[in-house]
Write a protein that holds these residues in place. Structure first.
Motif, PDB file in Angstrom:
ATOM      1  N   LYS A 225       0.843  -1.184   0.000  1.00 20.47           N
ATOM      2  CA  LYS A 225       0.000   0.000   0.000  1.00 20.47           C
ATOM      3  C   LYS A 225       0.879   1.234   0.000  1.00 20.47           C
ATOM      4  O   LYS A 225       1.808   1.325   0.796  1.00 20.47           O
ATOM      5  N   CYS A 226       0.581   2.140  -0.897  1.00 16.82           N
ATOM      6  CA  CYS A 226       1.310   3.390  -0.935  1.00 16.82           C
ATOM      7  C   CYS A 226       0.325   4.498  -0.635  1.00 16.82           C
ATOM      8  O   CYS A 226      -0.877   4.326  -0.768  1.00 16.82           O
ATOM      9  N   GLY A 227       0.811   5.612  -0.143  1.00 18.20           N
ATOM     10  CA  GLY A 227      -0.079   6.632   0.406  1.00 18.20           C
ATOM     11  C   GLY A 227      -0.774   7.516  -0.603  1.00 18.20           C
ATOM     12  O   GLY A 227      -1.668   8.280  -0.238  1.00 18.20           O
TER      13      GLY A 227
ATOM     14  N   THR B 195      11.705   2.121  -5.661  1.00 14.11           N
ATOM     15  CA  THR B 195      11.557   2.215  -7.119  1.00 14.11           C
ATOM     16  C   THR B 195      10.174   2.752  -7.455  1.00 14.11           C
ATOM     17  O   THR B 195      10.013   3.672  -8.265  1.00 14.11           O
ATOM     18  N   HIS B 196       9.155   2.171  -6.811  1.00 11.56           N
ATOM     19  CA  HIS B 196       7.758   2.581  -7.006  1.00 11.56           C
ATOM     20  C   HIS B 196       7.568   4.057  -6.605  1.00 11.56           C
ATOM     21  O   HIS B 196       6.995   4.849  -7.356  1.00 11.56           O
ATOM     22  N   GLU B 197       8.069   4.417  -5.423  1.00  8.58           N
ATOM     23  CA  GLU B 197       7.874   5.787  -4.930  1.00  8.58           C
ATOM     24  C   GLU B 197       8.625   6.796  -5.791  1.00  8.58           C
ATOM     25  O   GLU B 197       8.170   7.933  -5.964  1.00  8.58           O
ATOM     26  N   CYS B 198       9.778   6.415  -6.330  1.00 11.15           N
ATOM     27  CA  CYS B 198      10.495   7.312  -7.252  1.00 11.15           C
ATOM     28  C   CYS B 198       9.650   7.550  -8.502  1.00 11.15           C
ATOM     29  O   CYS B 198       9.698   8.628  -9.094  1.00 11.15           O
ATOM     30  N   GLY B 199       8.880   6.538  -8.910  1.00 11.47           N
ATOM     31  CA  GLY B 199       7.952   6.744 -10.026  1.00 11.47           C
ATOM     32  C   GLY B 199       6.993   7.877  -9.714  1.00 11.47           C
ATOM     33  O   GLY B 199       6.747   8.759 -10.535  1.00 11.47           O
ATOM     34  N   HIS B 200       6.456   7.882  -8.495  1.00 13.61           N
ATOM     35  CA  HIS B 200       5.566   8.986  -8.086  1.00 13.61           C
ATOM     36  C   HIS B 200       6.330  10.304  -7.995  1.00 13.61           C
ATOM     37  O   HIS B 200       5.801  11.359  -8.325  1.00 13.61           O
ATOM     38  N   PHE B 201       7.571  10.231  -7.501  1.00  8.99           N
ATOM     39  CA  PHE B 201       8.367  11.465  -7.370  1.00  8.99           C
ATOM     40  C   PHE B 201       8.491  12.133  -8.735  1.00  8.99           C
ATOM     41  O   PHE B 201       8.490  13.356  -8.838  1.00  8.99           O
TER      42      PHE B 201
ATOM     43  N   SER C 214       1.488   8.011 -12.162  1.00 13.41           N
ATOM     44  CA  SER C 214       0.336   7.547 -11.385  1.00 13.41           C
ATOM     45  C   SER C 214       0.387   6.026 -11.306  1.00 13.41           C
ATOM     46  O   SER C 214       1.170   5.380 -11.996  1.00 13.41           O
ATOM     47  N   HIS C 215      -0.467   5.460 -10.479  1.00 11.41           N
ATOM     48  CA  HIS C 215      -0.620   4.005 -10.465  1.00 11.41           C
ATOM     49  C   HIS C 215      -1.246   3.544 -11.776  1.00 11.41           C
ATOM     50  O   HIS C 215      -2.033   4.273 -12.381  1.00 11.41           O
ATOM     51  N   VAL C 216      -0.922   2.319 -12.183  1.00 17.85           N
ATOM     52  CA  VAL C 216      -1.364   1.841 -13.511  1.00 17.85           C
ATOM     53  C   VAL C 216      -2.889   1.733 -13.630  1.00 17.85           C
ATOM     54  O   VAL C 216      -3.411   1.750 -14.741  1.00 17.85           O
TER      55      VAL C 216
ATOM     56  N   ASP D  65       2.378  -0.848 -10.121  1.00 17.22           N
ATOM     57  CA  ASP D  65       1.254  -1.604  -9.554  1.00 17.22           C
ATOM     58  C   ASP D  65       1.609  -1.934  -8.101  1.00 17.22           C
ATOM     59  O   ASP D  65       2.604  -1.422  -7.561  1.00 17.22           O
ATOM     60  N   TYR D  66       0.818  -2.786  -7.450  1.00 15.33           N
ATOM     61  CA  TYR D  66       1.028  -3.100  -6.030  1.00 15.33           C
ATOM     62  C   TYR D  66       1.558  -4.515  -5.800  1.00 15.33           C
ATOM     63  O   TYR D  66       1.426  -5.056  -4.706  1.00 15.33           O
ATOM     64  N   THR D  67       2.097  -5.141  -6.815  1.00 18.49           N
ATOM     65  CA  THR D  67       2.609  -6.498  -6.635  1.00 18.49           C
ATOM     66  C   THR D  67       3.806  -6.517  -5.687  1.00 18.49           C
ATOM     67  O   THR D  67       4.406  -5.480  -5.401  1.00 18.49           O
TER      68      THR D  67
HETATM   69 ZN   LIG Z   1       2.153   4.226  -5.227  1.00 22.25          ZN
END
Ligand SMILES: [Zn+2]
Length: 482
Positions: free
Chosen positions: A24-26, A269-275, A279-281, A347-349
């Protein structure tokens, strides 16, 4: 009765197990929360997706024409980890050595994942192979701090509380070293380093029961990016036990909770995508399809429409096992030829289930650190300070080898001094006031990590001079007796 009791215990354990297994990401909750403060936020997000998509298209066009200058010339981004945890967690991470290993491995994971160098890309199904993209963005530990002093790329503050509340403000308390007018915690954290020069990462314990692995404040949400959050809080907050790669043999980590499935460093890696504004897929619209009322797309054309997030590590095999969901068909058109993007970093995998960024996702992120059609990317200044990745002038090789660390800094009275005992021998530690007067001397007659109590000293700035056999090192210390 006993059987029923046992059944409930088992059920509870299972629920807890699966609850913890869920990434889960915020961001989705944060967006929903902010909508109440900023009614136009939803519109602004969708408009920004269009702007980012246009920029990405220009970059992809350049790449097609063989011009890869843009990405090959991107300088690495200096990263500083601010680790704000209690003694128990510090020890669980394996102390300073364990934290160093986590930071080093996190940078390696980022450089691998952002440059299509991840070995597990062999698990990418055939249909997705052409969508396995490199950004050309690199990361490095900062080795020069904002004052021009040497830094290992991380700093540690040991706090008396077990963590922080405040997902609605991106854990603001953890991002400030002193209590400000808005701070409520009794255990403040560590200040950001100039957010225009460093990528700031706070590794902390989240207390508010949201089950978050990370939450990112990108430029889009800050004042300078058109939002309302403070500029000096821009960066990534990670749960303390999901940063870097976990090494079972050394970090004494108990494999329960969130870290079990997220111990390969891919939360960042995921959070850097948000940085970099991805967006989420699935578009963060609950479980709607983009064409449904209230539904959203992620603004990325080469990820298929997707209903909701994916959990676990789906068996997504190379030999054709695609996974489809409720958004597969738009009318009679199959929009998910190769399945949903559950193998995407956005994604959240589980860490072991995600393998790629797509070309358009990569181009959006690149647009944040380059100039496209005469417009500077929002994070372009992060790639303009390569000097911060090197050690400052005057730092000798022997000092680097000593790996001297004084922590926590700021301190509330107890400081720890750790160094590489194989590189040199520490013989004396002096405490100096701001004008250089020696006000205390500790002779060291053993070669190990040491702790010094400064309980009689008043709040202020001091210098710690460490005399080794082969030379001396001076570091600044802030004493803050809250
Ligand atoms: Zn996220």
């Amino acid at each position: 009765m006993k059987k029923i009791f046992l059944f409930y215990i088992t059920l509870f354990t299972l629920i807890a197990f699966f609850a913890n297994a869920q990434r889960k990401c915020g961001l989705p909750d944060y967006i929903n929360y902010k909508r109440t403060e900023e009614p136009e936020l939803g519109t602004r997000i969708e408009q920004n997706k269009i702007i980012l998509k246009e920029k990405a298209a220009k970059i992809i066009e350049e790449r097609k024409s063989g011009n890869n200058e843009r990405t090959s010339s991107i300088t690495a981004i200096p990263v500083i980890f601010h680790i704000v945890i209690d003694t128990l967690k510090y020890n669980q991470l394996g102390g300073d050595a364990g934290i160093k290993q986590r930071c080093d491995s996190q940078i390696s994971v980022l450089n691998r994942d952002f440059n299509a160098l991840n070995a597990d890309s062999t698990a990418i199904p055939a249909g997705w192979k052409s969508l396995f993209a490199s950004t050309g963005i690199h990361f490095g530990l900062a080795h020069t701090d904002p004052n021009g002093n040497s830094t290992p790329g991380y700093e540690v503050r040991i706090i008396s509380s077990i963590g922080f509340n405040g997902w609605t403000n991106h854990y603001s308390d953890a991002k400030h070293s002193t209590l400000g007018s808005g701070a409520t915690s009794l255990s403040p954290g560590l200040d950001a380093w100039d957010v225009t020069k460093y990528l700031n990462v706070w590794c902390i314990n989240f207390l508010d029961g949201m089950g978050l692995g990370g939450i990112t404040l990108s430029k889009f949400f800050t004042v300078s990016g058109g939002g309302t959050s403070p500029d000096n809080e821009e960066g990534i907050a990670l749960k303390w036990n999901v940063f870097g790669k976990r090494v079972l043999s050394s970090d004494n980590y108990t494999p329960t909770g969130t870290g079990t499935f997220f111990d390969e460093g891919r939360t960042m890696t995921h959070e850097c995508g948000h940085f970099f504004e991805l967006s989420h897929v699935w578009g963060d619209d609950g479980s709607l399809c983009p064409w449904s009322s209230g539904g959203h797309d992620d603004g990325i054309d080469d990820t298929p429409p997707q209903s909701t997030h994916t959990s676990g590590n789906p068996s997504y095999t190379i030999t054709g096992g695609t996974i489809n969901d409720a958004c597969q068909f738009y009318g009679t058109v199959d929009t998910q030829h190769y399945g949903i993007a559950c193998l995407d970093f956005m994604d959240y995998t589980d860490d072991t289930g995600m393998h790629l960024f797509t070309p358009q996702q990569a181009a959006v992120m690149v647009s944040c650190v380059t100039t496209v059609a005469g417009v500077d990317g929002e994070n372009i200044t992060l790639v303009q300070h390569p000097n911060l990745l090197g050690w400052p002038a005057g730092v000798s090789k022997i000092e680097i080898d000593r790996e001297l660390k004084i922590f926590p800094n700021p301190s509330n009275g107890l400081i720890n001094i750790a160094y590489n005992t194989n590189a040199d021998k520490l013989i004396k530690v002096s405490i100096l006031d701001v004008i250089g007067n020696e006000i205390r001397i500790n002779s060291i007659d053993y070669n190990n990590a040491i702790s010094i109590y400064l309980s009689n000293f008043s709040t202020g700035v001091y210098f710690i001079k460490c005399d080794f056999e082969k030379g001396s090192v001076v570091k600044r210390l802030i004493l803050n007796k809250e």
